[in-house]
Write an enzyme that holds these catalytic residues in place. Sequence first.
Site, PDB file in Angstrom:
ATOM      1  N   SER A   1       0.855  -1.185   0.000  1.00 47.45           N
ATOM      2  CA  SER A   1       0.000   0.000   0.000  1.00 47.45           C
ATOM      3  C   SER A   1       0.892   1.236   0.000  1.00 47.45           C
ATOM      4  CB  SER A   1      -0.894   0.002   1.231  1.00 47.45           C
ATOM      5  OG  SER A   1      -0.116   0.341   2.360  1.00 47.45           O
ATOM      6  N   LYS A   2       0.229   2.389  -0.024  1.00 48.61           N
ATOM      7  CA  LYS A   2       0.945   3.666  -0.061  1.00 48.61           C
ATOM      8  C   LYS A   2       1.952   3.785   1.068  1.00 48.61           C
ATOM      9  CE  LYS A   2      -2.352   6.791  -2.152  1.00 48.61           C
ATOM     10  NZ  LYS A   2      -3.483   7.607  -1.771  1.00 48.61           N
ATOM     11  N   ARG A   3       1.648   3.131   2.189  1.00 50.79           N
ATOM     12  CA  ARG A   3       2.570   3.192   3.329  1.00 50.79           C
ATOM     13  C   ARG A   3       3.978   2.740   2.929  1.00 50.79           C
ATOM     14  NH1 ARG A   3       2.043  -0.711   6.754  1.00 50.79           N
ATOM     15  NH2 ARG A   3       0.492  -1.753   5.501  1.00 50.79           N
TER      16      ARG A   3
END
Length: 481
Positions: A254-256
Amino acid sequence: MENVRTRFAPSPTGYLHVGGARTALYNYLFARHNGGKFVLRIEDTDVIRSTAESEKALIDALQWLHLNWDEGPDVGGKFGPYRQSERLSIYHKYANELLKKGNAYECYAYPEEIEQLKEEQLNKGKPPRLTYNDVSRFSTFQRKRDFERGGLKPGVIFKMERKARVLDDLVKGRVRFGENAAGDFFLLRSSGMPTYNFAVVIDDAMMKITHVIRGDDHLSNTLRQMTLYDALGFDLPKFAHVSMILGPDKKRLSKRHGAVAIEYYRDSGYLSEAMLNYLVLLGWSHPAGKEVLSIDEMCSAFTIERLSSSPAIFDGVKLKHLNGLYIRHLDINKITELTIPYLAEAGFEVGDMEFSWLMKAVDSVREECTTLKDMPEKLSIYLRMPQPDSYTESLLNTEKVRESLIILRGKFSQAKDELTDEDLTNLVKDVLKEIKIKGKVFYPALRYVLTGKKVGPKLLSVLSVLGKERVIQRIDNALNE
Ligand code: GLU
């Protein structure tokens, strides 16, 4: 395999995620390998989150990857329309059919009431499962009138069979679902919009999709979808659920974890060839273990059997490394073309540059680049006259350096305009011989005077790309300071 038809069915609610791009690629490759068709279908029934800009961004990103589709919203096809929001009457027709056959029932509850119902079940320690009994109490005369006045239609809920079921997945193998694995679910909302599970089944069936290749986050949906296929009397397609892509911490990518949008990589100077090559190996392997693959090689080698059932870890460093490899080995014409916008963006005047000269310049620096974004800085040695500084001064004061440069300048001014690599090598060697300066003293000084940098492409390339006039100018510029 005959008449293979695959599809990529993104929801236009954002950017193209690397996981989505991998799914698109696998569907594309499977269709191409089998001489079949690849369909693009836009699943835009979530009216709040779907936007025309996202659809455009998705299409642009897929086109950048060259994953061309045979049928889709922009190119048409005989099973269209290919945008779900344009297919509402089809969904309504089938919802009515299911209602008539007794496979579905109407629901007059508001969305909050459904949420509350599920919450109550959860609080009682039960999995949230809808049943006719739960929702029938909302079907009062008063409620029906409220719906009518508010322009709402009753939702339509599918009666889910409560029986154990088996899916023979082409990647996961045999998957067993327990008898209470899924409860009844909505086909149509009171807004009249279909749900994902309903629209996807109708469309895959109508569009004659033979193989559904998608992420295994959809496995539990597949149970609902299989039951719907049966209720509608449609043939089941084959399913292949590929494992998720994970971040280095083994959590779903994910963006994390950093950049996950294909658009980001495109705009950061990655090559689509490298991106595809990296993506294909995130869950598939070549039968001969090849790791550097062109799209044609992927098409000819791609089979579902070689899809892995365990998750892959996204490694941005490896992707960058692969990108560097492609920058070094791809056709120089193409790399040069792709470099031009980056030069313009960095403020260089590209209009007057001669393409063949730029190609030579790019060729000399591509070894040092891992993305196209590195190009302007690397090419700047040719595009900007270096400003002599204190280091230039100290070099010029080193024994024999100044004289050697003067001699070199003289030789250049007498030389012909077009100098071959051999001419250039001889010219420099003659200087060394004449004045008896060591190469290891002269070469670094010459490089610094010509480029303002201590490292860079081979000196011979620097001389050759700069050419006679610029070499003379730069030597003069350093000597005159
Ligand atoms: N629109 C769905 C998604 O983006 C498609 C899933 C599927 O391939 O069935 O997740």
